[in-house]
Design a protein around this motif. Structure first.
Motif, PDB file in Angstrom:
ATOM      1  N   LEU A   1       0.947  -1.414   0.083  1.00 23.55           N
ATOM      2  CA  LEU A   1      -0.134   0.050  -0.086  1.00 23.55           C
ATOM      3  C   LEU A   1       0.925   1.303  -0.038  1.00 23.55           C
ATOM      4  CD1 LEU A   1      -2.873  -1.103   2.618  1.00 23.55           C
ATOM      5  CD2 LEU A   1      -2.805  -1.355   0.176  1.00 23.55           C
ATOM      6  N   LYS A   2       2.085   1.025  -0.017  1.00 25.94           N
ATOM      7  CA  LYS A   2       3.222   2.127   0.054  1.00 25.94           C
ATOM      8  C   LYS A   2       3.068   3.171   0.986  1.00 25.94           C
ATOM      9  CE  LYS A   2       4.592   0.562  -3.862  1.00 25.94           C
ATOM     10  NZ  LYS A   2       5.804  -0.537  -3.523  1.00 25.94           N
ATOM     11  N   LYS A   3       2.548   2.745   2.269  1.00 23.19           N
ATOM     12  CA  LYS A   3       2.228   3.326   3.468  1.00 23.19           C
ATOM     13  C   LYS A   3       3.681   3.979   4.108  1.00 23.19           C
ATOM     14  CE  LYS A   3      -2.187   2.290   5.110  1.00 23.19           C
ATOM     15  NZ  LYS A   3      -3.169   2.129   6.196  1.00 23.19           N
ATOM     16  N   SER A   4       3.923   4.870   4.553  1.00 25.53           N
ATOM     17  CA  SER A   4       5.205   5.373   5.312  1.00 25.53           C
ATOM     18  C   SER A   4       5.153   4.491   6.713  1.00 25.53           C
ATOM     19  CB  SER A   4       5.139   6.855   5.875  1.00 25.53           C
ATOM     20  OG  SER A   4       3.997   7.026   6.825  1.00 25.53           O
ATOM     21  N   LYS A   5       6.617   4.274   7.145  1.00 27.21           N
ATOM     22  CA  LYS A   5       6.667   3.476   8.342  1.00 27.21           C
ATOM     23  C   LYS A   5       5.891   4.079   9.612  1.00 27.21           C
ATOM     24  CE  LYS A   5      10.110   1.792  11.752  1.00 27.21           C
ATOM     25  NZ  LYS A   5      11.554   1.969  11.893  1.00 27.21           N
ATOM     26  N   GLN A   6       5.742   5.324   9.618  1.00 22.04           N
ATOM     27  CA  GLN A   6       5.155   5.941  10.689  1.00 22.04           C
ATOM     28  C   GLN A   6       3.567   5.690  10.798  1.00 22.04           C
ATOM     29  OE1 GLN A   6       5.662  10.066  11.108  1.00 22.04           O
ATOM     30  NE2 GLN A   6       3.932  10.369  12.574  1.00 22.04           N
ATOM     31  N   GLU A   7       3.110   5.945   9.405  1.00 24.65           N
ATOM     32  CA  GLU A   7       1.405   5.697   9.091  1.00 24.65           C
ATOM     33  C   GLU A   7       1.307   4.337   9.656  1.00 24.65           C
ATOM     34  OE1 GLU A   7      -1.692   6.492   5.710  1.00 24.65           O
ATOM     35  OE2 GLU A   7       0.347   6.139   5.036  1.00 24.65           O
ATOM     36  N   ALA A   8       1.962   3.381   8.956  1.00 25.51           N
ATOM     37  CA  ALA A   8       1.714   1.773   9.207  1.00 25.51           C
ATOM     38  C   ALA A   8       1.871   1.424  10.749  1.00 25.51           C
ATOM     39  CB  ALA A   8       2.807   0.944   8.377  1.00 25.51           C
ATOM     40  N   GLU A   9       3.026   1.875  11.445  1.00 24.34           N
ATOM     41  CA  GLU A   9       3.025   1.559  12.777  1.00 24.34           C
ATOM     42  C   GLU A   9       1.904   2.459  13.570  1.00 24.34           C
ATOM     43  OE1 GLU A   9       6.838   2.782  14.149  1.00 24.34           O
ATOM     44  OE2 GLU A   9       7.758   0.826  13.160  1.00 24.34           O
ATOM     45  N   GLU A  10       1.497   3.559  13.384  1.00 25.80           N
ATOM     46  CA  GLU A  10       0.277   4.267  13.894  1.00 25.80           C
ATOM     47  C   GLU A  10      -0.916   3.242  13.702  1.00 25.80           C
ATOM     48  OE1 GLU A  10      -0.069   8.201  12.756  1.00 25.80           O
ATOM     49  OE2 GLU A  10       1.287   8.966  13.837  1.00 25.80           O
ATOM     50  N   GLN A  11      -1.318   2.702  12.572  1.00 29.62           N
ATOM     51  CA  GLN A  11      -2.483   1.883  12.531  1.00 29.62           C
ATOM     52  C   GLN A  11      -2.179   0.661  13.167  1.00 29.62           C
ATOM     53  OE1 GLN A  11      -3.021   0.257   8.388  1.00 29.62           O
ATOM     54  NE2 GLN A  11      -5.233   0.176   8.434  1.00 29.62           N
ATOM     55  N   ALA A  12      -1.179  -0.013  13.040  1.00 30.80           N
ATOM     56  CA  ALA A  12      -1.129  -1.310  13.619  1.00 30.80           C
ATOM     57  C   ALA A  12      -1.075  -0.900  15.100  1.00 30.80           C
ATOM     58  CB  ALA A  12       0.436  -1.875  13.257  1.00 30.80           C
ATOM     59  N   LEU A  13      -0.636  -0.010  15.809  1.00 32.22           N
ATOM     60  CA  LEU A  13      -0.598   0.241  17.310  1.00 32.22           C
ATOM     61  C   LEU A  13      -2.260   0.396  17.856  1.00 32.22           C
ATOM     62  CD1 LEU A  13       2.585   2.017  17.838  1.00 32.22           C
ATOM     63  CD2 LEU A  13       2.193  -0.268  18.620  1.00 32.22           C
ATOM     64  N   LYS A  14      -2.756   1.077  16.968  1.00 36.07           N
ATOM     65  CA  LYS A  14      -4.363   1.344  17.199  1.00 36.07           C
ATOM     66  C   LYS A  14      -5.259  -0.103  17.039  1.00 36.07           C
ATOM     67  CE  LYS A  14      -4.886   6.044  15.497  1.00 36.07           C
ATOM     68  NZ  LYS A  14      -5.552   6.995  14.411  1.00 36.07           N
ATOM     69  N   LEU A  15      -4.891  -0.795  16.166  1.00 42.79           N
ATOM     70  CA  LEU A  15      -5.371  -2.342  15.878  1.00 42.79           C
ATOM     71  C   LEU A  15      -5.063  -3.011  17.085  1.00 42.79           C
ATOM     72  CD1 LEU A  15      -5.171  -2.569  12.021  1.00 42.79           C
ATOM     73  CD2 LEU A  15      -7.481  -2.475  13.583  1.00 42.79           C
ATOM     74  N   LEU A  16      -3.658  -3.078  17.393  1.00 39.94           N
ATOM     75  CA  LEU A  16      -3.338  -3.842  18.770  1.00 39.94           C
ATOM     76  C   LEU A  16      -4.129  -3.578  20.028  1.00 39.94           C
ATOM     77  CD1 LEU A  16       0.501  -4.190  17.971  1.00 39.94           C
ATOM     78  CD2 LEU A  16      -1.277  -6.335  17.909  1.00 39.94           C
ATOM     79  N   ASP A  17      -4.123  -2.196  20.040  1.00 42.04           N
ATOM     80  CA  ASP A  17      -4.787  -1.808  21.366  1.00 42.04           C
ATOM     81  C   ASP A  17      -6.290  -2.381  21.253  1.00 42.04           C
ATOM     82  OD1 ASP A  17      -4.703  -0.317  23.751  1.00 42.04           O
ATOM     83  OD2 ASP A  17      -5.744   1.383  22.694  1.00 42.04           O
ATOM     84  N   ARG A  18      -6.977  -2.281  20.239  1.00 45.13           N
ATOM     85  CA  ARG A  18      -8.380  -2.897  20.018  1.00 45.13           C
ATOM     86  C   ARG A  18      -8.360  -4.008  20.616  1.00 45.13           C
ATOM     87  NH1 ARG A  18     -11.052  -2.291  14.120  1.00 45.13           N
ATOM     88  NH2 ARG A  18     -12.645  -3.918  14.420  1.00 45.13           N
ATOM     89  N   VAL A  19      -7.607  -5.079  20.327  1.00 45.96           N
ATOM     90  CA  VAL A  19      -7.719  -6.445  20.783  1.00 45.96           C
ATOM     91  C   VAL A  19      -6.871  -6.745  22.023  1.00 45.96           C
ATOM     92  CG1 VAL A  19      -8.236  -7.251  18.244  1.00 45.96           C
ATOM     93  CG2 VAL A  19      -5.542  -7.108  19.356  1.00 45.96           C
ATOM     94  N   GLY A  20      -6.321  -5.643  22.718  1.00 45.24           N
ATOM     95  CA  GLY A  20      -5.871  -5.729  23.949  1.00 45.24           C
ATOM     96  C   GLY A  20      -4.384  -6.355  24.029  1.00 45.24           C
ATOM     97  N   LEU A  21      -3.673  -6.090  22.821  1.00 48.07           N
ATOM     98  CA  LEU A  21      -2.226  -6.698  22.588  1.00 48.07           C
ATOM     99  C   LEU A  21      -1.368  -5.499  22.142  1.00 48.07           C
ATOM    100  CD1 LEU A  21      -2.946  -9.956  20.802  1.00 48.07           C
ATOM    101  CD2 LEU A  21      -2.423  -9.491  23.040  1.00 48.07           C
ATOM    102  N   LYS A  22      -1.540  -4.042  22.561  1.00 45.17           N
ATOM    103  CA  LYS A  22      -0.593  -3.312  22.342  1.00 45.17           C
ATOM    104  C   LYS A  22       0.600  -3.429  22.930  1.00 45.17           C
ATOM    105  CE  LYS A  22      -0.340   1.651  21.756  1.00 45.17           C
ATOM    106  NZ  LYS A  22      -1.020   3.151  22.211  1.00 45.17           N
ATOM    107  N   ASN A  23       0.641  -4.040  24.154  1.00 46.21           N
ATOM    108  CA  ASN A  23       1.739  -4.155  24.932  1.00 46.21           C
ATOM    109  C   ASN A  23       2.703  -5.412  24.524  1.00 46.21           C
ATOM    110  OD1 ASN A  23       0.150  -6.254  25.701  1.00 46.21           O
ATOM    111  ND2 ASN A  23       0.781  -6.443  27.782  1.00 46.21           N
TER     112      ASN A  23
END
Length: 251
Positions: free
Chosen positions: A117-139
């Protein structure tokens, strides 16, 4: 080849066939169906009935021997179609987690969005961390797959697929490889997705989930769709003898 389909129809399947050994084995034998936006299509049936083969064909991981699959009015069974663009619109979660063992959870989740999708590292990581938080696995973002339980790995596999912003999620028996106490945490993530309106096609043996979350049940046997109905109708008043026999063994 193109064909007109409703604005609410994401996928239309016509007379899909998947034969092996020169037609002696018919994994799919003339399957036709539509998947509408926002619905949870639950596909059930005995082992060997063609459920997983159907799901793999929908993502073109298998090339059917006959029939058509239309997406956005394009027949993706046509060998001339650039399949990767269509595959990106589908998130697929398998029985086994297929996480890269040498990468952290965060890297597993950001690799495809950055590369495809050619996302920047920052953009991809922000989205990933939001999704991880959503399923209780951000840590667990910096953990490796070997440090996770089976339930955690499967939740990671689900949100990794969501990182690609799919139109539809395909689940191929996502809880069958899990210990019983881990099944609930994965099904809860899937319930939340359904509540939010994610279109889903789910192959599962979890009849409680099928009854509670499914919009429509498709019952398959011997490569065919034997019965199709809303969950309440299917579970309380199945029409076919084959469905009655199956339910008598699993309920």
């Amino acid at each position: 080849m193109t064909t007109k389909q409703s604005d609410q129809t994401l996928i239309r399947v016509e007379d899909l066939q998947m034969h092996f050994k020169k037609g002696q084995i018919k994994a799919l034998d003339g399957v036709s169906l539509e998947i509408q936006k926002g619905e949870v299509l639950v596909i059930i049936g005995p082992s060997g009935s063609g459920k997983s083969t159907l799901l793999r064909c929908l993502n073109r991981l298998e090339v059917p021997t006959g029939g058509h699959i239309y997406v956005d009015n394009v027949d993706i069974t046509n060998p001339k179609v650039e399949i990767h663009a269509y595959r990106q619109k589908r998130g697929m979660v398998f029985q086994h987690f297929h996480l890269f063992p040498n990468m952290t959870v965060l890297r597993n989740m950001t690799l495809a969005p950055m590369k495809l999708l050619k996302k920047s590292k920052q953009e991809a990581e922000e989205q990933a961390l939001k999704l991880l938080d959503r399923v209780g696995l951000k840590n667990r973002a910096d953990a490796y797959p070997s440090q996770l339980s089976g339930g955690q790995k499967q939740r990671i596999a689900i949100v990794r697929a969501l990182c690609m912003n799919p139109e539809i999620m395909l689940f191929d028996e996502p809880t069958s490889a899990l210990d019983p106490e881990m099944v609930g945490e994965v099904l809860e993530v899937m319930r939340e997705l359904a509540k939010e309106g994610m279109t889903m096609a789910v192959v599962t043996h979890e009849m409680g989930f099928a009854r509670e979350v499914g919009s429509r049940i498709i019952f398959m046997s011997e490569g065919k769709i034997v019965e199709e109905a809303p969950p309440k109708v299917f579970f309380e008043n199945p029409r076919s003898d084959r469905a009655k026999e199956f339910l008598s063994k699993v309920l």
